[in-house]
Enzyme design. Structure first.
Site, PDB file in Angstrom:
ATOM      1  N   THR A 174       0.821  -1.214   0.000  1.00  0.00           N
ATOM      2  CA  THR A 174       0.000   0.000   0.000  1.00  0.00           C
ATOM      3  C   THR A 174       0.852   1.260   0.000  1.00  0.00           C
ATOM      4  OG1 THR A 174      -1.786  -1.148   1.149  1.00  0.00           O
ATOM      5  CG2 THR A 174      -1.788   1.253   1.240  1.00  0.00           C
ATOM      6  N   LYS A 193       4.072   5.073  18.220  1.00  0.00           N
ATOM      7  CA  LYS A 193       4.108   6.450  17.717  1.00  0.00           C
ATOM      8  C   LYS A 193       4.351   7.448  18.843  1.00  0.00           C
ATOM      9  CE  LYS A 193       0.882   5.070  14.088  1.00  0.00           C
ATOM     10  NZ  LYS A 193      -0.526   5.087  13.648  1.00  0.00           N
TER      11      LYS A 193
END
Length: 438
Positions: free
Chosen positions: A13, A203
């Site tokens: 992707t 993150k």
């Protein structure tokens, strides 16, 4: 100027999106970089029908790309931990710059990777590792460089935000919305990394390191998912003037640094409360600039490719700059892995407010006993709501507390769950004001 030749590893992707953006916008990218950026080679297990790779060398061995002397920059988009780490370290050992979108790799192995890159004098860029196309890493590292960051809080996983949004808007159960997210491709077949907060913790680890100048310490991040949040909790929070969001939060305190991911009640008037669906947003409080918000697409082929190509532009501009004059990987020079000047606080030392939901037997004195247990731990009650009795004569009780240490709340919950008149586990959701004056 001499072209920068890129080797893309992974043509899924994000890899496919990166290839297409680089080829489609080649002229504009060259003007921005003052030199062409050319895809020299692609390493991929399978071809991507969305990518026209005719004229580009394609190999099934990604390590061939890492050793190719004609490749200046390796773009790592294969994901995962071990193979990705070996690939990146091989590229660095072969004097190649690296661009990656792999948050797990950076959060877990970043300290080692940056040290190796420093010794070789090469660049490691990773804007796409956090919040997809939102340029939050560059903003933290450079745009807010004048600031002493006080705190940051972010919706940094689109899957979790999609689930909580639809639970609130449609009154649906967690499992029902999760199944829909999987059918739409927003959630993986195994959604653990998303719904249990692991992805967000990766993150947050990166953001906190850049914001506060500390080593990457993923193993010290507190992580709690949203699978136990019920439609009743979402509805009750709404009635109390709050919205439940799955937040990554990092705060500077006098005792150290908070690093935590968990469901959180935030006031409806906060900007983060209006971030819905699969979008991401990160709020950052700096001492000079005040509050700032970074919002946009946190995933997807071309939004993430946007960040990957932006990193390639930076590499192209800095490729001839002496290593010591480049922006440090984590914004601060001299970050030492053994530095304990700003330690990560254990969750037991975190101070916040709480939402509690419990089921109690409908008899006199139960509510008084609950209030006594809280009082004995020095916890003040801000609001208390007793709902109508359910089947079996159980009464839902909702409590909102003032701020207290997590350690004290743990003891309260232990005592409440030991009472014969309390049925089942006590639901706890932390409450954050995210006050701009903090």
């Amino acid at each position: 100027m001499k072209p920068v030749r890129v080797g893309i590893c992974g043509l899924g992707t994000v890899g496919g999106g990166t290839f297409n953006v680089l080829t489609r916008n080649a002229d504009d990218i060259a003007r921005r970089a003052s030199r062409p950026i050319i895809v020299e080679q692609v390493g991929t297990r399978r071809d991507n029908p969305q990518c026209e790779t005719a004229g580009v060398k394609v190999t099934r061995d990604v390590f061939e790309v890492a050793r190719n002397p004609d490749v200046d920059v390796l773009v790592e988009l294969i994901g995962g931990y071990d193979v990705a780490r070996e690939l990146v370290m091989t590229a660095i050992d072969n004097d190649k710059h690296v661009v990656t979108a792999n948050k797990a790799l950076i959060a877990v192995h970043g300290n080692e990777i940056f040290q190796a890159a420093h010794e070789k004098g090469v660049i490691v860029a990773f804007e796409a590792a956090v919040a997809g196309g939102i340029p939050v890493i560059k903003s933290l590292r450079e745009g807010l460089g004048a600031n002493r960051i006080q705190w940051l809080a972010g919706i940094i996983n689109g899957t979790g935000n999609y689930i909580l949004t639809h639970m609130r808007d449609e009154g649906r159960a967690f499992d029902d919305v999760l199944a829909e997210a999987q059918a739409l491709g927003y959630a993986e077949a195994d959604p653990t990394f998303d719904v249990e907060g692991i992805d967000a913790a990766h993150k947050l680890t990166i953001l906190a390191s850049i914001a506060f100048g500390v080593p990457l310490q993923f193993d010290k991040a507190y992580t709690e998912g949203i699978s136990r949040v019920t439609a009743d909790d979402v509805e009750q929070a709404d009635q109390l003037g709050y919205i439940i969001k799955h937040l990554g939060i990092s705060k500077r305190t006098e005792k150290g640094l908070e690093l935590r991911v968990h469901p959180t009640l935030i006031p409806k008037e906060r900007l983060l409360a209006s971030v819905h669906g699969v979008k991401n947003a990160i709020a950052v409080m700096g001492d000079a600039v005040g509050p700032t918000l970074y919002y946009g697409a946190g995933a997807g082929a071309e939004p993430t490719a946007s960040a990957v190509v932006a990193d390639l532009l930076d590499v192209a501009r800095d490729i001839t700059t002496e290593h010591h004059y480049r922006v440090p990987y984590l914004a601060f020079s001299g970050i030492d892995e053994a530095d304990g000047s700003l330690p990560i606080l254990p969750m037991e030392d975190i101070v916040t407010a709480y939402y509690l939901r419990l089921l109690a037997v409908d008899r006199p004195g139960v509510l008084a006993r609950v209030a006594t247990i809280l009082s004995e731990q020095g916890i003040s009650i801000e609001a208390i709501i007793q709902k109508e009795a359910t089947e079996g004569e159980l009464v839902p009780i909702i409590l909102m507390t003032h701020r207290t240490r997590e350690q004290h709340m743990n003891e309260v919950i232990r005592q409440l769950e030991s009472l014969a008149d309390i049925a089942g586990p006590v639901t706890r959701i932390r409450v954050e004001a995210l006050d701009e004056n903090e």
